[in-house]
Design a protein around this motif. Structure first.
Motif, PDB file in Angstrom:
ATOM      1  N   ALA A   1       0.798  -1.229   0.000  1.00 37.55           N
ATOM      2  CA  ALA A   1       0.000   0.000   0.000  1.00 37.55           C
ATOM      3  C   ALA A   1       0.829   1.278   0.000  1.00 37.55           C
ATOM      4  O   ALA A   1       0.575   2.191  -0.795  1.00 37.55           O
ATOM      5  CB  ALA A   1      -0.960  -0.004   1.190  1.00 37.55           C
ATOM      6  N   GLY A   2       1.818   1.389   0.874  1.00 40.30           N
ATOM      7  CA  GLY A   2       2.617   2.607   0.955  1.00 40.30           C
ATOM      8  C   GLY A   2       3.413   2.862  -0.307  1.00 40.30           C
ATOM      9  O   GLY A   2       3.482   3.996  -0.804  1.00 40.30           O
ATOM     10  N   THR A   3       4.014   1.814  -0.847  1.00 40.66           N
ATOM     11  CA  THR A   3       4.814   1.947  -2.061  1.00 40.66           C
ATOM     12  C   THR A   3       3.922   2.287  -3.250  1.00 40.66           C
ATOM     13  O   THR A   3       4.228   3.191  -4.038  1.00 40.66           O
ATOM     14  CB  THR A   3       5.603   0.655  -2.342  1.00 40.66           C
ATOM     15  N   ALA A   4       2.808   1.574  -3.384  1.00 36.31           N
ATOM     16  CA  ALA A   4       1.896   1.826  -4.501  1.00 36.31           C
ATOM     17  C   ALA A   4       1.305   3.237  -4.421  1.00 36.31           C
ATOM     18  O   ALA A   4       1.209   3.928  -5.436  1.00 36.31           O
ATOM     19  CB  ALA A   4       0.794   0.775  -4.524  1.00 36.31           C
ATOM     20  N   ALA A   5       0.937   3.668  -3.221  1.00 33.48           N
ATOM     21  CA  ALA A   5       0.368   5.012  -3.062  1.00 33.48           C
ATOM     22  C   ALA A   5       1.389   6.077  -3.456  1.00 33.48           C
ATOM     23  O   ALA A   5       1.062   7.055  -4.140  1.00 33.48           O
ATOM     24  CB  ALA A   5      -0.112   5.217  -1.627  1.00 33.48           C
ATOM     25  N   ARG A   6       2.623   5.916  -3.026  1.00 36.99           N
ATOM     26  CA  ARG A   6       3.675   6.874  -3.377  1.00 36.99           C
ATOM     27  C   ARG A   6       3.882   6.875  -4.887  1.00 36.99           C
ATOM     28  O   ARG A   6       4.018   7.939  -5.514  1.00 36.99           O
ATOM     29  CB  ARG A   6       4.979   6.518  -2.650  1.00 36.99           C
ATOM     30  N   ALA A   7       3.914   5.697  -5.499  1.00 38.99           N
ATOM     31  CA  ALA A   7       4.121   5.596  -6.941  1.00 38.99           C
ATOM     32  C   ALA A   7       2.979   6.266  -7.707  1.00 38.99           C
ATOM     33  O   ALA A   7       3.224   7.007  -8.672  1.00 38.99           O
ATOM     34  CB  ALA A   7       4.277   4.137  -7.359  1.00 38.99           C
ATOM     35  N   VAL A   8       1.753   6.033  -7.279  1.00 34.84           N
ATOM     36  CA  VAL A   8       0.603   6.656  -7.937  1.00 34.84           C
ATOM     37  C   VAL A   8       0.679   8.173  -7.805  1.00 34.84           C
ATOM     38  O   VAL A   8       0.449   8.918  -8.769  1.00 34.84           O
ATOM     39  CB  VAL A   8      -0.726   6.116  -7.366  1.00 34.84           C
ATOM     40  N   GLY A   9       1.015   8.671  -6.616  1.00 35.34           N
ATOM     41  CA  GLY A   9       1.140  10.106  -6.407  1.00 35.34           C
ATOM     42  C   GLY A   9       2.209  10.719  -7.291  1.00 35.34           C
ATOM     43  O   GLY A   9       1.996  11.766  -7.918  1.00 35.34           O
ATOM     44  N   GLN A  10       3.372  10.074  -7.340  1.00 32.72           N
ATOM     45  CA  GLN A  10       4.463  10.569  -8.174  1.00 32.72           C
ATOM     46  C   GLN A  10       4.085  10.517  -9.655  1.00 32.72           C
ATOM     47  O   GLN A  10       4.401  11.419 -10.425  1.00 32.72           O
ATOM     48  CB  GLN A  10       5.742   9.763  -7.918  1.00 32.72           C
ATOM     49  N   TRP A  11       3.412   9.429 -10.044  1.00 35.11           N
ATOM     50  CA  TRP A  11       2.992   9.278 -11.438  1.00 35.11           C
ATOM     51  C   TRP A  11       2.054  10.423 -11.826  1.00 35.11           C
ATOM     52  O   TRP A  11       2.220  11.055 -12.871  1.00 35.11           O
ATOM     53  CB  TRP A  11       2.280   7.940 -11.631  1.00 35.11           C
ATOM     54  N   THR A  12       1.089  10.707 -10.956  1.00 33.54           N
ATOM     55  CA  THR A  12       0.120  11.766 -11.233  1.00 33.54           C
ATOM     56  C   THR A  12       0.805  13.130 -11.311  1.00 33.54           C
ATOM     57  O   THR A  12       0.513  13.931 -12.210  1.00 33.54           O
ATOM     58  CB  THR A  12      -0.969  11.783 -10.147  1.00 33.54           C
ATOM     59  N   GLU A  13       1.738  13.389 -10.407  1.00 45.37           N
ATOM     60  CA  GLU A  13       2.459  14.662 -10.446  1.00 45.37           C
ATOM     61  C   GLU A  13       3.261  14.812 -11.732  1.00 45.37           C
ATOM     62  O   GLU A  13       3.333  15.895 -12.298  1.00 45.37           O
ATOM     63  CB  GLU A  13       3.392  14.781  -9.240  1.00 45.37           C
ATOM     64  N   ARG A  14       3.862  13.734 -12.190  1.00 44.88           N
ATOM     65  CA  ARG A  14       4.730  13.809 -13.384  1.00 44.88           C
ATOM     66  C   ARG A  14       3.949  13.834 -14.689  1.00 44.88           C
ATOM     67  O   ARG A  14       4.402  14.424 -15.665  1.00 44.88           O
ATOM     68  CB  ARG A  14       5.709  12.643 -13.400  1.00 44.88           C
ATOM     69  N   THR A  15       2.802  13.152 -14.725  1.00 48.47           N
ATOM     70  CA  THR A  15       2.088  12.991 -15.996  1.00 48.47           C
ATOM     71  C   THR A  15       0.752  13.730 -16.048  1.00 48.47           C
ATOM     72  O   THR A  15       0.199  13.884 -17.138  1.00 48.47           O
ATOM     73  CB  THR A  15       1.811  11.502 -16.276  1.00 48.47           C
ATOM     74  N   GLY A  16       0.213  14.102 -14.905  1.00 51.56           N
ATOM     75  CA  GLY A  16      -1.110  14.700 -14.880  1.00 51.56           C
ATOM     76  C   GLY A  16      -2.221  13.682 -15.082  1.00 51.56           C
ATOM     77  O   GLY A  16      -3.381  14.037 -15.233  1.00 51.56           O
ATOM     78  N   ARG A  17      -1.858  12.385 -15.036  1.00 50.13           N
ATOM     79  CA  ARG A  17      -2.853  11.309 -15.173  1.00 50.13           C
ATOM     80  C   ARG A  17      -2.835  10.443 -13.949  1.00 50.13           C
ATOM     81  O   ARG A  17      -1.873  10.295 -13.286  1.00 50.13           O
ATOM     82  CB  ARG A  17      -2.547  10.419 -16.384  1.00 50.13           C
TER      83      ARG A  17
END
Length: 117
Positions: A101-117
């Motif tokens: 959960a913690g790793t996936a949540a961080r990855a999703v947050g970073q992904w959204t910040e970088r791509t806007g998706r």
């Protein structure tokens, strides 16, 4: 030292490279080990990213099949950030991110910040 991320396309090479690290914590990595072993036994196109800190593997992210969910192993926030930076720059487009959960949540947050998706 900054984290480094190396991309692979051969699951057997990835398993050789990080198999011992994953096997050292079998409860946490059971699914990832099973999926990698399955890809070795029944090849299917995939992309695999090994995250290292001071040369030692500390995390893994992969897409196999390539238009599916990216699976990530548990890793620290700096490792996640390095992984997402390289994966987004590579043009990979997972339909989601799966993992602890913690790793996936961080990855999703970073992904959204970088791509806007």
């Amino acid at each position: 030292m900054a984290h480094t991320v190396q991309e692979h396309t051969d699951p057997a090479a990835v398993l050789d490279e990080v198999g011992d690290v994953l096997a050292a914590r079998p409860v946490e990595h059971n699914l990832v080990l099973t999926l990698l072993q399955g890809r070795v036994a029944r090849p299917e196109p995939g992309r695999y990213w090994v995250v290292r800190d001071a040369g030692a593997p500390v995390g893994l992210g992969f897409l196999s099949p390539v238009r599916f969910v990216m699976t990530v192993t548990p890793m620290g926030t700096a490792a996640v950030d390095a992984l997402v930076e390289v994966v987004t720059a590579s043009g990979a487009e997972p339909i989601g991110i799966s993992g602890e959960a913690g790793t996936a949540a961080r990855a999703v947050g970073q992904w959204t910040e970088r791509t806007g998706r």
